[in-house]
Design a protein around this motif. Structure first.
Motif, PDB file in Angstrom:
ATOM      1  N   THR A  36      46.480 -46.791  21.724  1.00 44.79           N
ATOM      2  CA  THR A  36      45.565 -45.704  21.399  1.00 44.79           C
ATOM      3  C   THR A  36      44.134 -46.192  21.492  1.00 44.79           C
ATOM      4  OG1 THR A  36      47.210 -44.847  19.836  1.00 44.79           O
ATOM      5  CG2 THR A  36      44.981 -43.960  19.674  1.00 44.79           C
ATOM      6  N   THR A  47      54.474 -45.983  16.265  1.00 41.75           N
ATOM      7  CA  THR A  47      54.168 -44.565  16.216  1.00 41.75           C
ATOM      8  C   THR A  47      55.451 -43.789  15.967  1.00 41.75           C
ATOM      9  OG1 THR A  47      53.238 -42.699  17.479  1.00 41.75           O
ATOM     10  CG2 THR A  47      54.388 -44.379  18.718  1.00 41.75           C
ATOM     11  N   HIS A  67      52.591 -35.867  14.323  1.00 35.23           N
ATOM     12  CA  HIS A  67      52.547 -37.110  15.080  1.00 35.23           C
ATOM     13  C   HIS A  67      51.751 -38.158  14.310  1.00 35.23           C
ATOM     14  CE1 HIS A  67      53.356 -34.885  19.042  1.00 35.23           C
ATOM     15  NE2 HIS A  67      53.126 -33.933  18.147  1.00 35.23           N
ATOM     16  N   LYS A  68      52.323 -39.325  14.136  1.00 41.08           N
ATOM     17  CA  LYS A  68      51.574 -40.493  13.663  1.00 41.08           C
ATOM     18  C   LYS A  68      51.240 -41.289  14.913  1.00 41.08           C
ATOM     19  CE  LYS A  68      49.839 -43.182  10.478  1.00 41.08           C
ATOM     20  NZ  LYS A  68      48.741 -42.737   9.605  1.00 41.08           N
ATOM     21  N   LEU A  69      50.023 -41.118  15.411  1.00 41.07           N
ATOM     22  CA  LEU A  69      49.660 -41.688  16.703  1.00 41.07           C
ATOM     23  C   LEU A  69      49.287 -43.158  16.610  1.00 41.07           C
ATOM     24  CD1 LEU A  69      47.496 -38.709  17.994  1.00 41.07           C
ATOM     25  CD2 LEU A  69      49.882 -39.208  18.539  1.00 41.07           C
ATOM     26  N   SER A  70      48.571 -43.541  15.558  1.00 36.35           N
ATOM     27  CA  SER A  70      48.142 -44.926  15.387  1.00 36.35           C
ATOM     28  C   SER A  70      48.091 -45.249  13.898  1.00 36.35           C
ATOM     29  CB  SER A  70      46.755 -45.142  16.013  1.00 36.35           C
ATOM     30  OG  SER A  70      46.304 -46.467  15.824  1.00 36.35           O
ATOM     31  N   ASP A  71      48.476 -46.467  13.560  1.00 37.16           N
ATOM     32  CA  ASP A  71      48.525 -46.856  12.155  1.00 37.16           C
ATOM     33  C   ASP A  71      48.041 -48.296  11.999  1.00 37.16           C
ATOM     34  OD1 ASP A  71      48.989 -46.847   9.462  1.00 37.16           O
ATOM     35  OD2 ASP A  71      51.156 -47.129   9.616  1.00 37.16           O
ATOM     36  N   ASN A  95      46.349 -39.181  13.157  1.00 36.94           N
ATOM     37  CA  ASN A  95      47.456 -38.263  12.871  1.00 36.94           C
ATOM     38  C   ASN A  95      47.184 -36.955  13.587  1.00 36.94           C
ATOM     39  OD1 ASN A  95      48.735 -39.828  10.429  1.00 36.94           O
ATOM     40  ND2 ASN A  95      46.538 -39.697   9.996  1.00 36.94           N
ATOM     41  N   HIS A 193      45.865 -41.763  24.378  1.00 43.33           N
ATOM     42  CA  HIS A 193      47.057 -42.279  23.705  1.00 43.33           C
ATOM     43  C   HIS A 193      48.210 -42.292  24.702  1.00 43.33           C
ATOM     44  CE1 HIS A 193      50.048 -42.640  20.403  1.00 43.33           C
ATOM     45  NE2 HIS A 193      50.748 -41.748  21.087  1.00 43.33           N
ATOM     46  N   ALA A 195      52.380 -43.597  24.924  1.00 48.24           N
ATOM     47  CA  ALA A 195      53.455 -44.059  24.047  1.00 48.24           C
ATOM     48  C   ALA A 195      54.815 -43.876  24.701  1.00 48.24           C
ATOM     49  CB  ALA A 195      53.421 -43.311  22.717  1.00 48.24           C
TER      50      ALA A 195
END
Length: 205
Positions: A36, A47, A67-71, A95, A193, A195
């Protein structure tokens, strides 16, 4: 937190509106790995996506999801040396709530699908610049022990984004399917993003 509340309300309305047609609904939960990017920050992290889908045509689904795109955690202690600065991964959390349409083609093994969607993305993150101001967020100047001046930019932005993807749902049970998918998302201000996912889809029938 506000995204989770919105997702709950959207899902509740969606489910209640089609309560008599649960045979055409499904839920999915998939996890993956993503790259991301936003502003000058790029992250690689786990993700996941949670979604509720509805088949409104023989070859088409509508899907609502979270969506949890980046953490990646935000940095709490600023670097003090150039080595520290070069080795610091500044945080990026993203998110999203999304709506997409999936076209499908069936086979003896499952369903091939492609996805077109739109997302409301909430991004919280940090970046560092040698300039005195930030393109996004609040500027916090700091100085290294060697005397170089930098600016930490901390932001919390909401943006719109478009989504495309392709995947395959493999039959593994009466109601259960193994979902695989790759996707690309691009949004305002250079957000990007990419994935790959794997998980499960459960058909309510």
């Amino acid at each position: 937190m506000k995204l989770s509340r919105c997702l709950f309300l959207v899902t509740l309305l969606f489910v209640s509106g089609h309560a008599v047609a649960t045979d055409d609904m499904y839920g999915s939960a998939i996890v993956g790995y993503a790259k991301t990017g936003f502003d000058s920050n790029n992250t690689n992290s786990a993700t996941y996506k949670l979604a509720v889908g509805y088949q409104f045509h023989e070859k088409w689904y509508a899907e609502f999801g979270y969506h949890k795109l980046s953490d990646q955690s935000l940095v709490e202690t600023l670097p003090t040396t150039m080595d520290d600065l070069n080795n610091t991964d500044f945080g990026l959390n993203a998110n999203a709530l999304g709506f997409s349409v999936l076209g499908k083609a069936g086979s003896n093994y499952g369903e091939l699908f492609y996805r077109l969607g739109v997302l409301n993305v909430d991004i919280e993150g940090q970046s560092v610049t040698s300039a005195d101001s930030c393109e996004f967020g609040v500027a916090a100047p700091f100085t290294l022990e060697s005397g170089e001046n930098y600016t930490l930019c901390e932001y919390d932005e909401g943006i719109a984004a478009a989504q495309i993807g392709i995947g395959f749902d493999f039959y593994i049970g009466v109601n259960l399917m193994l979902r695989t998918e790759i996707e690309h998302i691009r949004g305002q201000h250079g957000f990007e993003h990419n994935a790959a996912y794997v998980g499960f889809r459960y058909n309510f029938r």
